[in-house]
Design an enzyme around this catalytic site. Structure first.
Site, short mmCIF file in Angstrom:
data_model
loop_
_atom_site.label_atom_id
_atom_site.label_comp_id
_atom_site.label_asym_id
_atom_site.label_seq_id
_atom_site.Cartn_x
_atom_site.Cartn_y
_atom_site.Cartn_z
N THR A 297 164.69 70.39 16.52
CA THR A 297 163.53 71.30 16.46
C THR A 297 163.05 71.66 17.85
O THR A 297 162.56 72.78 18.08
CB THR A 297 162.40 70.63 15.66
OG1 THR A 297 162.83 70.50 14.31
CG2 THR A 297 161.11 71.42 15.70
N SER B 181 169.66 67.24 14.05
CA SER B 181 170.11 65.84 14.19
C SER B 181 170.62 65.25 12.88
O SER B 181 171.32 64.25 12.90
CB SER B 181 169.02 64.97 14.81
OG SER B 181 168.01 64.65 13.89
#
Ligand code: SIN
Length: 333
Positions: free
Chosen positions: A15, A62
Protein backbone atom coordinates in the site's frame (compact mmCIF):
# COMPACT_ATOMS: atom_id res chain seq x y z
CA UNK A 1 31.82 17.05 0.34
CA UNK A 2 28.75 14.96 1.19
CA UNK A 3 28.96 14.05 4.88
CA UNK A 4 25.47 12.63 5.14
CA UNK A 5 25.18 9.00 6.28
CA UNK A 6 24.33 6.47 3.56
CA UNK A 7 20.95 4.82 3.76
CA UNK A 8 19.65 2.04 1.48
CA UNK A 9 15.89 2.08 0.82
CA UNK A 10 14.59 -1.21 -0.57
CA UNK A 11 11.13 -1.12 -2.16
CA UNK A 12 8.98 -4.25 -2.30
CA UNK A 13 5.51 -2.83 -3.07
CA UNK A 14 2.44 -2.79 -0.84
CA UNK A 15 0.00 0.00 0.00
CA UNK A 16 2.89 2.37 0.69
CA UNK A 17 3.55 2.16 -3.07
CA UNK A 18 -0.17 2.05 -3.88
CA UNK A 19 -2.47 4.39 -5.78
CA UNK A 20 -6.22 4.94 -5.84
CA UNK A 21 -8.50 6.75 -8.29
CA UNK A 22 -9.35 9.60 -5.88
CA UNK A 23 -8.20 11.03 -2.50
CA UNK A 24 -11.28 9.78 -0.63
CA UNK A 25 -10.38 6.15 -1.34
CA UNK A 26 -8.33 4.78 1.56
CA UNK A 27 -9.23 1.09 1.26
CA UNK A 28 -10.06 0.77 -2.48
CA UNK A 29 -6.83 1.14 -4.44
CA UNK A 30 -4.15 -0.90 -6.17
CA UNK A 31 -1.06 -1.81 -4.12
CA UNK A 32 2.48 -1.74 -5.58
CA UNK A 33 2.01 0.92 -8.29
CA UNK A 34 4.91 3.36 -7.82
CA UNK A 35 8.67 2.67 -7.64
CA UNK A 36 10.63 3.06 -4.42
CA UNK A 37 12.31 6.27 -5.66
CA UNK A 38 8.87 7.90 -5.93
CA UNK A 39 7.89 6.62 -2.46
CA UNK A 40 11.02 8.28 -1.03
CA UNK A 41 10.55 11.48 -3.08
CA UNK A 42 7.19 11.99 -1.33
CA UNK A 43 8.92 12.22 2.08
CA UNK A 44 9.74 15.87 2.89
CA UNK A 45 13.13 16.35 4.50
CA UNK A 46 14.47 12.85 3.91
CA UNK A 47 17.15 13.88 1.40
CA UNK A 48 18.51 16.40 3.91
CA UNK A 49 19.12 13.62 6.47
CA UNK A 50 20.79 10.89 4.41
CA UNK A 51 22.47 10.09 1.15
CA UNK A 52 19.95 7.70 -0.38
CA UNK A 53 20.53 4.53 -2.39
CA UNK A 54 17.72 2.42 -3.77
CA UNK A 55 16.95 -1.18 -4.66
CA UNK A 56 13.68 -2.71 -5.87
CA UNK A 57 13.96 -6.51 -5.85
CA UNK A 58 10.15 -7.01 -5.69
CA UNK A 59 7.11 -4.90 -6.62
CA UNK A 60 4.01 -6.70 -5.24
CA UNK A 61 1.19 -6.61 -2.76
CA UNK A 62 2.63 -8.44 0.23
CA UNK A 63 -0.04 -11.16 0.15
CA UNK A 64 1.61 -12.18 -3.16
CA UNK A 65 5.09 -12.40 -1.65
CA UNK A 66 6.53 -15.91 -1.60
CA UNK A 67 9.70 -17.51 -0.31
CA UNK A 68 11.62 -16.72 -3.55
CA UNK A 69 10.81 -13.06 -2.87
CA UNK A 70 12.13 -13.43 0.70
CA UNK A 71 15.39 -14.68 -0.78
CA UNK A 72 15.48 -11.73 -3.23
CA UNK A 73 14.83 -9.19 -0.44
CA UNK A 74 17.49 -10.79 1.76
CA UNK A 75 19.98 -10.68 -1.15
CA UNK A 76 19.29 -6.95 -1.60
CA UNK A 77 19.84 -6.36 2.14
CA UNK A 78 23.11 -8.33 2.16
CA UNK A 79 24.34 -6.57 -1.00
CA UNK A 80 23.77 -3.19 0.68
CA UNK A 81 25.36 -4.23 3.98
CA UNK A 82 28.43 -5.46 2.09
CA UNK A 83 29.43 -1.79 1.93
CA UNK A 84 30.88 -0.83 5.35
CA UNK A 85 29.95 2.82 4.67
CA UNK A 86 26.22 2.00 4.73
CA UNK A 87 24.57 3.16 7.99
CA UNK A 88 21.38 1.11 7.73
CA UNK A 89 18.54 -0.22 5.60
CA UNK A 90 14.87 0.72 5.31
CA UNK A 91 12.48 -1.69 3.55
CA UNK A 92 9.10 -0.45 2.35
CA UNK A 93 6.66 -3.37 2.34
CA UNK A 94 2.99 -4.27 2.23
CA UNK A 95 1.61 -4.56 5.73
CA UNK A 96 -0.25 -7.88 5.36
CA UNK A 97 2.87 -10.05 5.61
CA UNK A 98 5.35 -7.42 6.82
CA UNK A 99 5.92 -9.27 10.11
CA UNK A 100 6.85 -12.45 8.21
CA UNK A 101 9.51 -10.75 6.07
CA UNK A 102 10.79 -8.97 9.19
CA UNK A 103 11.07 -12.30 11.06
CA UNK A 104 12.72 -13.95 8.01
CA UNK A 105 15.41 -11.24 7.94
CA UNK A 106 15.73 -11.27 11.76
CA UNK A 107 16.78 -14.93 11.60
CA UNK A 108 18.77 -14.83 8.36
CA UNK A 109 20.83 -11.60 8.56
CA UNK A 110 23.46 -11.21 11.29
CA UNK A 111 24.71 -7.65 10.75
CA UNK A 112 24.53 -5.27 13.77
CA UNK A 113 23.39 -2.35 11.58
CA UNK A 114 19.66 -1.60 11.62
CA UNK A 115 17.33 -3.18 9.08
CA UNK A 116 13.95 -1.47 9.49
CA UNK A 117 10.69 -2.42 7.77
CA UNK A 118 7.83 -0.01 7.32
CA UNK A 119 4.61 0.22 5.33
CA UNK A 120 1.39 2.18 5.15
CA UNK A 121 -2.28 1.56 5.77
CA UNK A 122 -3.36 4.23 3.26
CA UNK A 123 -2.05 4.72 -0.29
CA UNK A 124 -0.08 7.83 -1.23
CA UNK A 125 -3.11 9.17 -3.13
CA UNK A 126 -5.36 9.26 -0.02
CA UNK A 127 -6.27 12.51 1.78
CA UNK A 128 -4.00 11.70 4.67
CA UNK A 129 -1.44 9.07 3.66
CA UNK A 130 0.60 7.56 6.50
CA UNK A 131 3.44 6.35 4.26
CA UNK A 132 5.65 9.48 4.18
CA UNK A 133 5.82 9.83 7.99
CA UNK A 134 6.41 6.08 8.36
CA UNK A 135 9.32 6.16 5.86
CA UNK A 136 10.84 9.23 7.53
CA UNK A 137 10.54 7.66 10.99
CA UNK A 138 11.92 4.32 9.78
CA UNK A 139 14.88 6.20 8.27
CA UNK A 140 15.53 8.02 11.55
CA UNK A 141 15.57 4.63 13.34
CA UNK A 142 17.84 3.08 10.69
CA UNK A 143 20.30 5.98 11.15
CA UNK A 144 20.22 5.77 14.96
CA UNK A 145 23.21 4.24 16.80
CA UNK A 146 20.68 3.09 19.45
CA UNK A 147 19.05 0.80 16.89
CA UNK A 148 22.16 -1.35 16.37
CA UNK A 149 22.32 -4.96 17.65
CA UNK A 150 18.55 -5.28 18.00
CA UNK A 151 17.95 -7.52 14.98
CA UNK A 152 15.32 -6.52 12.43
CA UNK A 153 12.96 -3.73 13.48
CA UNK A 154 9.53 -2.53 12.36
CA UNK A 155 8.46 1.13 12.49
CA UNK A 156 4.77 1.96 12.03
CA UNK A 157 2.72 4.89 13.30
CA UNK A 158 5.60 6.40 15.35
CA UNK A 159 6.26 3.16 17.22
CA UNK A 160 9.36 0.94 17.05
CA UNK A 161 8.83 -2.82 17.32
CA UNK A 162 11.15 -5.84 17.37
CA UNK A 163 10.63 -8.48 14.67
CA UNK A 164 10.28 -11.21 17.30
CA UNK A 165 6.99 -9.93 18.74
CA UNK A 166 5.38 -7.51 16.27
CA UNK A 167 2.21 -8.39 14.40
CA UNK A 168 -0.51 -6.73 12.34
CA UNK A 169 -3.51 -6.79 14.67
CA UNK A 170 -5.90 -4.38 12.87
CA UNK A 171 -6.54 -4.61 9.16
CA UNK A 172 -7.71 -1.02 8.52
CA UNK A 173 -6.51 1.37 11.24
CA UNK A 174 -3.23 3.31 10.92
CA UNK A 175 -2.54 1.92 14.41
CA UNK A 176 -2.40 -1.58 12.92
CA UNK A 177 0.75 -3.04 14.50
CA UNK A 178 1.60 -3.88 18.07
CA UNK A 179 3.86 -6.20 20.00
CA UNK A 180 1.27 -7.61 22.41
CA UNK A 181 2.26 -8.14 26.01
CA UNK A 182 6.00 -7.91 25.11
CA UNK A 183 5.47 -4.23 24.29
CA UNK A 184 7.03 -1.92 21.73
CA UNK A 185 10.76 -1.07 21.89
CA UNK A 186 10.42 2.69 21.56
CA UNK A 187 8.99 5.56 19.57
CA UNK A 188 10.00 8.23 17.03
CA UNK A 189 9.00 11.88 17.19
CA UNK A 190 10.44 15.06 15.65
CA UNK A 191 13.00 13.00 13.78
CA UNK A 192 14.42 11.42 16.95
CA UNK A 193 14.23 7.71 17.77
CA UNK A 194 13.90 6.99 21.49
CA UNK A 195 14.24 3.43 22.80
CA UNK A 196 12.70 2.44 26.15
CA UNK A 197 15.79 0.40 27.09
CA UNK A 198 19.10 -1.05 25.98
CA UNK A 199 19.21 -3.71 23.29
CA UNK A 200 17.84 -7.02 24.58
CA UNK A 201 20.84 -9.45 24.64
CA UNK A 202 18.47 -12.19 23.39
CA UNK A 203 18.22 -10.31 20.08
CA UNK A 204 22.01 -10.45 19.64
CA UNK A 205 22.01 -14.17 20.63
CA UNK A 206 19.22 -15.13 18.21
CA UNK A 207 19.78 -18.03 15.84
CA UNK A 208 20.88 -16.75 12.43
CA UNK A 209 20.41 -19.35 9.71
CA UNK A 210 21.74 -18.47 6.28
CA UNK A 211 20.43 -20.51 3.35
CA UNK A 212 22.49 -20.03 0.17
CA UNK A 213 21.32 -17.10 -1.99
CA UNK A 214 18.66 -18.13 -4.46
CA UNK A 215 18.10 -21.59 -2.89
CA UNK A 216 14.45 -22.66 -3.12
CA UNK A 217 12.98 -22.92 0.37
CA UNK A 218 11.10 -25.93 1.75
CA UNK A 219 7.31 -25.98 1.45
CA UNK A 220 5.60 -25.59 4.83
CA UNK A 221 1.82 -25.01 4.88
CA UNK A 222 -0.17 -23.91 7.94
CA UNK A 223 -3.40 -25.66 8.88
CA UNK A 224 -5.64 -23.71 11.26
CA UNK A 225 -7.46 -25.51 14.05
CA UNK A 226 -11.20 -25.02 14.56
CA UNK A 227 -14.14 -26.84 16.11
CA UNK A 228 -14.70 -29.89 13.97
CA UNK A 229 -11.27 -30.02 12.28
CA UNK A 230 -11.21 -33.53 10.87
CA UNK A 231 -8.73 -36.11 9.58
CA UNK A 232 -9.98 -35.69 6.00
CA UNK A 233 -8.79 -32.07 5.97
CA UNK A 234 -5.43 -32.89 7.52
CA UNK A 235 -4.97 -35.81 5.10
CA UNK A 236 -5.62 -33.46 2.16
CA UNK A 237 -2.79 -31.20 3.34
CA UNK A 238 -0.42 -34.13 3.98
CA UNK A 239 -1.23 -35.47 0.48
CA UNK A 240 0.41 -32.34 -0.99
CA UNK A 241 3.72 -33.80 0.34
CA UNK A 242 4.94 -30.80 2.36
CA UNK A 243 8.46 -30.69 3.82
CA UNK A 244 7.04 -29.41 7.08
CA UNK A 245 3.68 -28.50 8.56
CA UNK A 246 2.52 -25.97 11.15
CA UNK A 247 -0.67 -26.95 12.97
CA UNK A 248 -2.25 -23.82 14.48
CA UNK A 249 -4.26 -25.58 17.17
CA UNK A 250 -6.93 -24.03 19.34
CA UNK A 251 -6.08 -22.55 22.77
CA UNK A 252 -2.85 -24.12 24.03
CA UNK A 253 -2.17 -25.59 20.58
CA UNK A 254 -4.80 -28.28 21.18
CA UNK A 255 -5.79 -30.67 18.39
CA UNK A 256 -8.48 -33.38 18.23
CA UNK A 257 -7.20 -36.82 19.32
CA UNK A 258 -8.47 -38.27 16.02
CA UNK A 259 -5.66 -36.44 14.20
CA UNK A 260 -2.83 -38.06 16.18
CA UNK A 261 -2.36 -41.18 14.02
CA UNK A 262 -2.10 -39.05 10.86
CA UNK A 263 0.34 -36.62 12.48
CA UNK A 264 2.44 -39.56 13.70
CA UNK A 265 2.59 -41.20 10.27
CA UNK A 266 3.52 -37.88 8.57
CA UNK A 267 6.37 -37.43 11.08
CA UNK A 268 7.39 -41.03 10.44
CA UNK A 269 7.73 -40.17 6.74
CA UNK A 270 10.02 -37.22 7.55
CA UNK A 271 7.57 -34.30 7.69
CA UNK A 272 8.57 -31.86 10.47
CA UNK A 273 5.38 -30.96 12.35
CA UNK A 274 5.17 -27.89 14.60
CA UNK A 275 2.29 -27.38 17.02
CA UNK A 276 1.39 -23.67 17.43
CA UNK A 277 -1.80 -21.87 18.47
CA UNK A 278 -4.29 -19.77 16.57
CA UNK A 279 -4.51 -17.61 19.75
CA UNK A 280 -2.64 -14.30 19.92
CA UNK A 281 -0.69 -14.59 23.18
CA UNK A 282 0.95 -17.30 25.27
CA UNK A 283 3.57 -20.03 25.14
CA UNK A 284 2.52 -23.55 24.10
CA UNK A 285 2.78 -26.08 26.95
CA UNK A 286 4.87 -29.04 25.83
CA UNK A 287 3.73 -32.57 26.74
CA UNK A 288 0.58 -31.45 28.52
CA UNK A 289 -2.06 -34.02 29.58
CA UNK A 290 -4.01 -32.80 26.54
CA UNK A 291 -1.20 -33.35 24.03
CA UNK A 292 1.86 -35.60 24.39
CA UNK A 293 4.50 -34.18 22.01
CA UNK A 294 7.46 -36.38 22.93
CA UNK A 295 5.56 -39.60 22.20
CA UNK A 296 4.49 -38.30 18.80
CA UNK A 297 7.51 -36.26 17.69
CA UNK A 298 5.85 -32.87 17.33
CA UNK A 299 7.84 -29.68 17.92
CA UNK A 300 6.09 -26.97 19.93
CA UNK A 301 6.24 -23.38 18.65
CA UNK A 302 6.85 -21.79 22.05
CA UNK A 303 5.44 -18.25 21.88
CA UNK A 304 5.69 -17.95 18.08
CA UNK A 305 2.46 -17.43 16.17
CA UNK A 306 1.89 -19.86 13.27
CA UNK A 307 3.23 -17.60 10.49
CA UNK A 308 6.51 -16.95 12.35
CA UNK A 309 6.82 -20.61 13.39
CA UNK A 310 6.54 -21.41 9.67
CA UNK A 311 9.39 -18.99 8.81
CA UNK A 312 11.68 -20.48 11.45
CA UNK A 313 10.89 -24.07 10.42
CA UNK A 314 11.55 -23.22 6.75
CA UNK A 315 14.93 -21.74 7.69
CA UNK A 316 15.83 -24.79 9.80
CA UNK A 317 14.88 -27.22 7.05
CA UNK A 318 16.69 -25.14 4.40
CA UNK A 319 19.85 -25.10 6.52
CA UNK A 320 19.71 -28.78 7.49
CA UNK A 321 19.25 -28.26 11.25
CA UNK A 322 19.02 -31.84 12.65
CA UNK A 323 15.62 -32.91 14.02
CA UNK A 324 16.91 -33.21 17.61
CA UNK A 325 18.07 -29.55 17.63
CA UNK A 326 14.89 -27.94 16.30
CA UNK A 327 12.92 -27.73 19.57
CA UNK A 328 15.74 -25.83 21.29
CA UNK A 329 15.75 -23.21 18.52
CA UNK A 330 11.99 -22.72 18.89
CA UNK A 331 12.36 -22.44 22.68
CA UNK A 332 15.03 -19.73 22.24
CA UNK A 333 13.22 -17.73 19.53
C1 SIN B 1 -0.22 -5.44 1.14
O1 SIN B 1 0.09 -6.04 2.16
O2 SIN B 1 0.53 -5.36 0.16
C2 SIN B 1 -1.54 -4.75 1.04
C3 SIN B 1 -1.94 -4.10 2.29
C4 SIN B 1 -0.99 -3.07 2.81
O3 SIN B 1 0.11 -2.85 2.36
O4 SIN B 1 -1.40 -2.40 3.80
Amino acid sequence: MNTLPSLLIIGTGGTIAGAGASPELSTRYQAAQVPVQAVAAAVPGLEARASLRFAQPVQKASYEIDSADWQAIRAAVLAGLADPALAGVVITHGTDTLEETAFWLHHSVADPRPVVLTGAMRPGTAHSPDGPANVFNAAMVALSAQARNRGTLVVMNERIHGAAFVGKRHFASVQAFDSGSAGELGSVADGVAVFHGDADPRAARRAVLAPPAGQALPRVPILSGHAGLDALTLQAVIDTRPDGLVLAGTGNGNLPAALRPLIGSAIGRGVAVVRASRGLEGTITRDSPMFDDSGLGTITAGRLPPAKARVLLMLMLACGVPAQQRQALFDAA
